[in-house]
Structure formats: structure tokens, C-alpha cells
Write a protein that holds these residues in place. Structure first.
Motif, PDB file in Angstrom:
ATOM      1  N   MET A  27      -9.037   2.818  -7.580  1.00  0.00           N
ATOM      2  CA  MET A  27      -7.966   3.247  -6.690  1.00  0.00           C
ATOM      3  C   MET A  27      -6.728   2.390  -6.926  1.00  0.00           C
ATOM      4  N   GLU A  28      -5.579   3.037  -6.975  1.00  0.00           N
ATOM      5  CA  GLU A  28      -4.320   2.325  -7.119  1.00  0.00           C
ATOM      6  C   GLU A  28      -3.609   2.264  -5.773  1.00  0.00           C
ATOM      7  N   THR A  29      -3.107   1.090  -5.451  1.00  0.00           N
ATOM      8  CA  THR A  29      -2.350   0.874  -4.231  1.00  0.00           C
ATOM      9  C   THR A  29      -0.985   0.326  -4.590  1.00  0.00           C
ATOM     10  N   THR A  30       0.052   0.875  -4.003  1.00  0.00           N
ATOM     11  CA  THR A  30       1.396   0.339  -4.190  1.00  0.00           C
ATOM     12  C   THR A  30       1.682  -0.652  -3.077  1.00  0.00           C
ATOM     13  N   VAL A  31       2.091  -1.840  -3.474  1.00  0.00           N
ATOM     14  CA  VAL A  31       2.458  -2.890  -2.531  1.00  0.00           C
ATOM     15  C   VAL A  31       3.979  -2.994  -2.511  1.00  0.00           C
ATOM     16  N   LEU A  32       4.557  -2.917  -1.329  1.00  0.00           N
ATOM     17  CA  LEU A  32       5.999  -2.998  -1.154  1.00  0.00           C
ATOM     18  C   LEU A  32       6.319  -4.214  -0.296  1.00  0.00           C
ATOM     19  N   ALA A  33       7.058  -5.165  -0.863  1.00  0.00           N
ATOM     20  CA  ALA A  33       7.441  -6.378  -0.143  1.00  0.00           C
ATOM     21  C   ALA A  33       8.883  -6.240   0.315  1.00  0.00           C
ATOM     22  N   ILE A  34       9.126  -6.519   1.585  1.00  0.00           N
ATOM     23  CA  ILE A  34      10.441  -6.336   2.199  1.00  0.00           C
ATOM     24  C   ILE A  34      10.870  -7.668   2.798  1.00  0.00           C
ATOM     25  N   GLY A  35      11.805  -8.332   2.135  1.00  0.00           N
ATOM     26  CA  GLY A  35      12.330  -9.584   2.646  1.00  0.00           C
ATOM     27  C   GLY A  35      13.564  -9.336   3.490  1.00  0.00           C
ATOM     28  N   THR A  36      13.612  -9.946   4.658  1.00  0.00           N
ATOM     29  CA  THR A  36      14.713  -9.696   5.586  1.00  0.00           C
ATOM     30  C   THR A  36      15.322 -11.013   6.067  1.00  0.00           C
ATOM     31  N   LYS A  37      16.321 -10.883   6.897  1.00  0.00           N
ATOM     32  CA  LYS A  37      16.988 -12.050   7.488  1.00  0.00           C
ATOM     33  C   LYS A  37      16.056 -12.808   8.428  1.00  0.00           C
ATOM     34  N   LYS A  38      15.008 -12.131   8.911  1.00  0.00           N
ATOM     35  CA  LYS A  38      14.094 -12.742   9.874  1.00  0.00           C
ATOM     36  C   LYS A  38      12.648 -12.436   9.539  1.00  0.00           C
ATOM     37  N   GLY A  39      12.242 -12.689   8.300  1.00  0.00           N
ATOM     38  CA  GLY A  39      10.840 -12.554   7.962  1.00  0.00           C
ATOM     39  C   GLY A  39      10.555 -11.568   6.854  1.00  0.00           C
ATOM     40  N   LEU A  40       9.281 -11.512   6.479  1.00  0.00           N
ATOM     41  CA  LEU A  40       8.786 -10.672   5.384  1.00  0.00           C
ATOM     42  C   LEU A  40       7.802  -9.650   5.927  1.00  0.00           C
ATOM     43  N   TRP A  41       7.983  -8.399   5.510  1.00  0.00           N
ATOM     44  CA  TRP A  41       7.014  -7.351   5.810  1.00  0.00           C
ATOM     45  C   TRP A  41       6.390  -6.867   4.512  1.00  0.00           C
ATOM     46  N   LEU A  42       5.098  -6.553   4.551  1.00  0.00           N
ATOM     47  CA  LEU A  42       4.396  -5.979   3.413  1.00  0.00           C
ATOM     48  C   LEU A  42       3.893  -4.592   3.801  1.00  0.00           C
ATOM     49  N   ALA A  43       4.133  -3.620   2.940  1.00  0.00           N
ATOM     50  CA  ALA A  43       3.655  -2.261   3.176  1.00  0.00           C
ATOM     51  C   ALA A  43       2.780  -1.838   1.999  1.00  0.00           C
ATOM     52  N   THR A  44       1.771  -1.029   2.278  1.00  0.00           N
ATOM     53  CA  THR A  44       0.900  -0.517   1.218  1.00  0.00           C
ATOM     54  C   THR A  44       0.751   0.990   1.366  1.00  0.00           C
ATOM     55  N   SER A  45       0.489   1.629   0.218  1.00  0.00           N
ATOM     56  CA  SER A  45       0.302   3.079   0.209  1.00  0.00           C
ATOM     57  C   SER A  45      -0.527   3.468  -1.001  1.00  0.00           C
ATOM     58  N   THR A  46      -1.364   4.472  -0.840  1.00  0.00           N
ATOM     59  CA  THR A  46      -2.127   4.998  -1.973  1.00  0.00           C
ATOM     60  C   THR A  46      -1.494   6.257  -2.554  1.00  0.00           C
ATOM     61  N   ASP A  47      -0.491   6.808  -1.872  1.00  0.00           N
ATOM     62  CA  ASP A  47       0.164   8.007  -2.388  1.00  0.00           C
ATOM     63  C   ASP A  47       1.690   7.874  -2.438  1.00  0.00           C
ATOM     64  N   ARG A  48       2.224   6.736  -2.003  1.00  0.00           N
ATOM     65  CA  ARG A  48       3.666   6.455  -1.962  1.00  0.00           C
ATOM     66  C   ARG A  48       4.421   7.433  -1.050  1.00  0.00           C
ATOM     67  N   GLN A  49       3.686   8.062  -0.164  1.00  0.00           N
ATOM     68  CA  GLN A  49       4.284   8.924   0.856  1.00  0.00           C
ATOM     69  C   GLN A  49       3.987   8.402   2.252  1.00  0.00           C
ATOM     70  N   ASN A  50       2.763   7.942   2.454  1.00  0.00           N
ATOM     71  CA  ASN A  50       2.326   7.416   3.739  1.00  0.00           C
ATOM     72  C   ASN A  50       2.089   5.917   3.587  1.00  0.00           C
ATOM     73  N   TRP A  51       2.697   5.132   4.466  1.00  0.00           N
ATOM     74  CA  TRP A  51       2.712   3.687   4.308  1.00  0.00           C
ATOM     75  C   TRP A  51       2.124   2.993   5.523  1.00  0.00           C
ATOM     76  N   THR A  52       1.419   1.903   5.268  1.00  0.00           N
ATOM     77  CA  THR A  52       0.928   1.022   6.316  1.00  0.00           C
ATOM     78  C   THR A  52       1.760  -0.249   6.272  1.00  0.00           C
ATOM     79  N   LEU A  53       2.405  -0.577   7.382  1.00  0.00           N
ATOM     80  CA  LEU A  53       3.318  -1.716   7.437  1.00  0.00           C
ATOM     81  C   LEU A  53       2.677  -2.867   8.198  1.00  0.00           C
ATOM     82  N   SER A  54       2.741  -4.062   7.617  1.00  0.00           N
ATOM     83  CA  SER A  54       2.179  -5.243   8.268  1.00  0.00           C
ATOM     84  C   SER A  54       3.068  -5.694   9.415  1.00  0.00           C
TER      85      SER A  54
END
Length: 369
Positions: free
Chosen positions: A1-28
Motif C-alpha cells: 500500500m502506498e501512502t502520501t504524507v503531506l507535511a504542513i509547516g505554519t507560523k504556529k506548528g506542524l501538521w501532518l496529513a496522510t492519504s491513500t488516494d490523495r483525495q481523502n486526507w487524515t490530518l494530525s
């Protein structure tokens, strides 16, 4: 299974999101909440996924932390990964870029920092050494600060030889052909209209550069007004802004496999840093800048927030995914090279950095902070 990991750096912290289809995302939930995250690198070389984070803690200062388990745990060198010597008479201000090198240089990670400096790690980003060739360059005293500060914000190592290109605000593009020992300015053709001499040897405010995936001699640049291409390793630059609604912006992305394909996100002007007509759109070229295609399917019809230079990235999937975040805290993902976008997150703090990677065998989910 392939999972896309998306790292989002912001002014106030880091969020990580994952998706197996790049359409539906789970956000930390947020990691390193209340710390500024101006840079992220995702290193998938050698079958391991390491998330490198250039973090700015407003009490402890800037440092590099890393996670090898998708954010479940984080590690930090006890003495700090990047640190000037006392004899340099300065201190690290901010880590603007963390760039893993090519597959055949495992362990090598480059960092671009403020004050304008380049650093190199050979142990996967745990410890960095200052590049003395650029730090001791005779031009350094004449490099100024861009609107966001004096920084080496882009490091582009060549996958085929020892050439490294660096872009800085403000100083322009510098090139080393010997792995970083000696550096020369390479800005011929890039305008610095705001200076007494609009065509100086150095001093341009280049916002971002990227290398073509098929032709390592071809580079693209988004300037402070101006979009350019070089076909000779940055010896000369030619404008490719025709067909764009504006030549100002910060983003420059290239396709990881197909030559001639690049993406920009235009802004109206330096005085009004909003999308032209307040309509957010990505523009893609498939012919090295001869023509551009506007892409806005799934994007809001009205947007007054800018997209910063590292708040955009691509993955290595097929077709390639394109990602970006705005200063208003919205993050968008495209699984079809920009033809259509979905919203991954909204109402986050000011998005400073976005990076994505495909991880084979990872579960859909990210570690809790």
C-alpha cells in the motif's frame, strides 16, 4: 500500500496529513505547537522516511528536529544541528530550507539559513557543517535582506555532478561546480529594476529556483517581478513570463520526471501581494515556459492571501501530485498535476512550508504529538 504524507509547516506548528488516494486526507493534531516551522524536508532515501523540520522556537531559538516514525516521536541533537562558531560573530536566525540530496549521496542534506549561509549534513540531517566557501565569499557584505530577511532560501544540488545552485534574498543565484568550495554569481538576464543598475552581477531578489528533471543544465526562476529559464546552468537567463497574468510570485516547482514541466502561482505585484483579480490559480507549462495553462478547478473564486516560496511542493507519484498552502491557512492538493484541487485543511495558521512524499507500506495515519 502506498501512502502520501503531506507535511504542513505554519507560523504556529506542524501538521501532518496522510492519504491513500490523495483525495481523502487524515490530518494530525499540531506538532511543535506555537513554534514557527519555515522549513521541512521529507527524506525517503534508503527505504526510510525521515521528516526533517527546521523549527523556530521563540524561547530556545532555531534548530532542526527529525522523526523516523511519521511524527510519533521527535529527536533533536543535544548541542543543536546547526550552530555558528564563536569566531563567526553571529547566531543562527532561521532555517529556510532543508533539502535532501540525490539517491547516490545517501545521508547528504543541505540547509539554507538566515543569515545568508549554506550548511551540509552527511548523517541525514543530525549535524550540519557551515559551507565556508559561501560564508567567506567577498560579496557577502553586500548581500542585503529581502522583505522576509537575509536568507539562502533555496539549495539545488545537481543529480549528475558536483554542481550546486543557491538562491538568496537578496543576492541572486550563485553556482558552485565543485560541491561548494567556490561560488560565483550567475544572474545574467535577471532584472533588478529596483537597483541603480538594473542588471548587476549580483544583488537580484530571486524568490525561488528549481531544476528541470531531464536536463540538469536547465533551471527555472521566479524573481521579484520576472519568471525566467536558463538552458546553460544559469550562465544566462531568458524571460518566460509571456502568457502569465503577472510576473510576480514566490513559487517555482518542476516535475520530478518529465522535462519542460513547471508550475508557478502568480501574484499581482509586490505592492499588492494577492492573486491577480483576487482569483487564486496555479499556472503550468509543459513546454519549458513557451506557453502556460491556468489551473483553478476546485480553488476558491475569491482569495486575498498569498502563497509563499516554500508553501508549495510536488510528490513523486503517477500522475504527480501538486500541493500548496496560503497565508490564510488553507491547504490544497491535486492528484492530477494541477488539473483539479481538493482542500486538505482550512483555518490553519499562516502556511510557510508544504512538502509531500509517497511512502510505501506506511499505514494511513500519523503519530500524535
Amino acid at each position: 500500500m502506498e501512502t502520501t504524507v503531506l507535511a504542513i509547516g505554519t507560523k504556529k506548528g506542524l501538521w501532518l496529513a496522510t492519504s491513500t488516494d490523495r483525495q481523502n486526507w487524515t490530518l494530525s493534531r499540531p506538532h511543535h505547537l506555537m513554534s514557527e516551522i519555515p522549513s521541512v524536508g521529507i527524506d525517503t532515501r534508503g527505504g526510510r522516511t525521515r521528516i526533517l523540520v527546521g523549527m523556530m522556537d521563540w524561547h530556545w531559538g532555531p534548530t532542526v528536529v527529525y522523526s523516523d516514525d511519521l511524527g510519533a516521536t521527535w529527536s533533536e541533537p543535544e548541542q543543536g544541528a546547526i550552530k555558528f562558531a564563536e569566531s563567526d560573530e553571529t547566531a543562527l536566525g532561521r532555517i529556510w530550507q532543508l533539502q535532501p540530496d540525490s539517491e547516490d549521496r545517501p545521508g547528504v542534506v543541505w540547509a539554507g539559513c538566515e543569515p545568508i549561509s549554506v550548511w551540509k549534513s552527511t548523517d541525514g540531517g543530525q549535524h550540519f557543517e557551515l559551507n565556508r566557501g559561501l560564508w567567506d565569499h567577498p560579496h557577502r557584505s553586500e548581500w542585503g535582506a529581502g522583505f522576509g530577511g537575509a536568507a539562502a532560501h533555496t539549495v539545488v544540488p545537481s543529480p549528475v555532478d558536483d554542481t550546486v545552485h543557491v538562491a538568496m534574498s537578496t543576492g541572486g543565484v550563485y553556482r558552485s561546480t565543485d560541491g561548494g568550495q567556490a561560488w560565483e554569481p550567475r544572474n545574467k538576464g535577471i532584472s533588478a529594476y529596483f537597483m541603480p543598475d538594473p542588471n548587476p552581477e549580483f544583488g537580484q531578489c530571486v524568490h525561488k529556483i528549481a531544476r528541470d528533471s531531464e536536463n540538469p543544465q536547465r533551471l527555472y526562476a521566479q524573481n521579484h517581478h520576472g519568471v525566467y529559464r536558463s538552458d546553460d546552468g544559469a550562465e544566462t537567463w531568458d524571460s518566460i513570463a509571456d502568457g502569465l497574468p503577472a510576473d510576480f510570485g514566490f513559487v517555482m516547482l518542476t516535475h520530478p520526471r518529465r522535462g519542460g514541466t513547471a508550475w508557478v502561482i502568480p501574484l499581482k505585484a509586490d505592492g499588492e501581494r494577492i492573486p491577480p483579480d483576487a482569483k487564486l490559480a496555479v499556472h503550468r507549462t509543459d513546454d519549458a515556459g513557451s506557453t502556460w495553462t491556468r489551473l483553478d478547478n476546485g480553488l476558491p473564486s475569491s482569495e486575498y492571501n498569498a502563497v509563499l516560496r516554500d508553501a508549495a511542493g510536488v510528490d513523486n507519484a503517477e500522475p504527480v501530485g501538486v500541493y500548496f498552502g496560503t497565508r490564510g491557512g488553507s491547504v490544497y492538493a491535486s492528484a492530477d498535476e494541477g488539473a483539479s484541487f481538493t482542500e486538505v485543511a482550512a483555518h490553519l495558521p499562516d502556511v510557510l512550508c508544504v512538502r509531500a512524499a509517497v511512502v510505501v507500506g506506511a499505514e494511513a495515519g500519523v503519530g500524535s504529538p
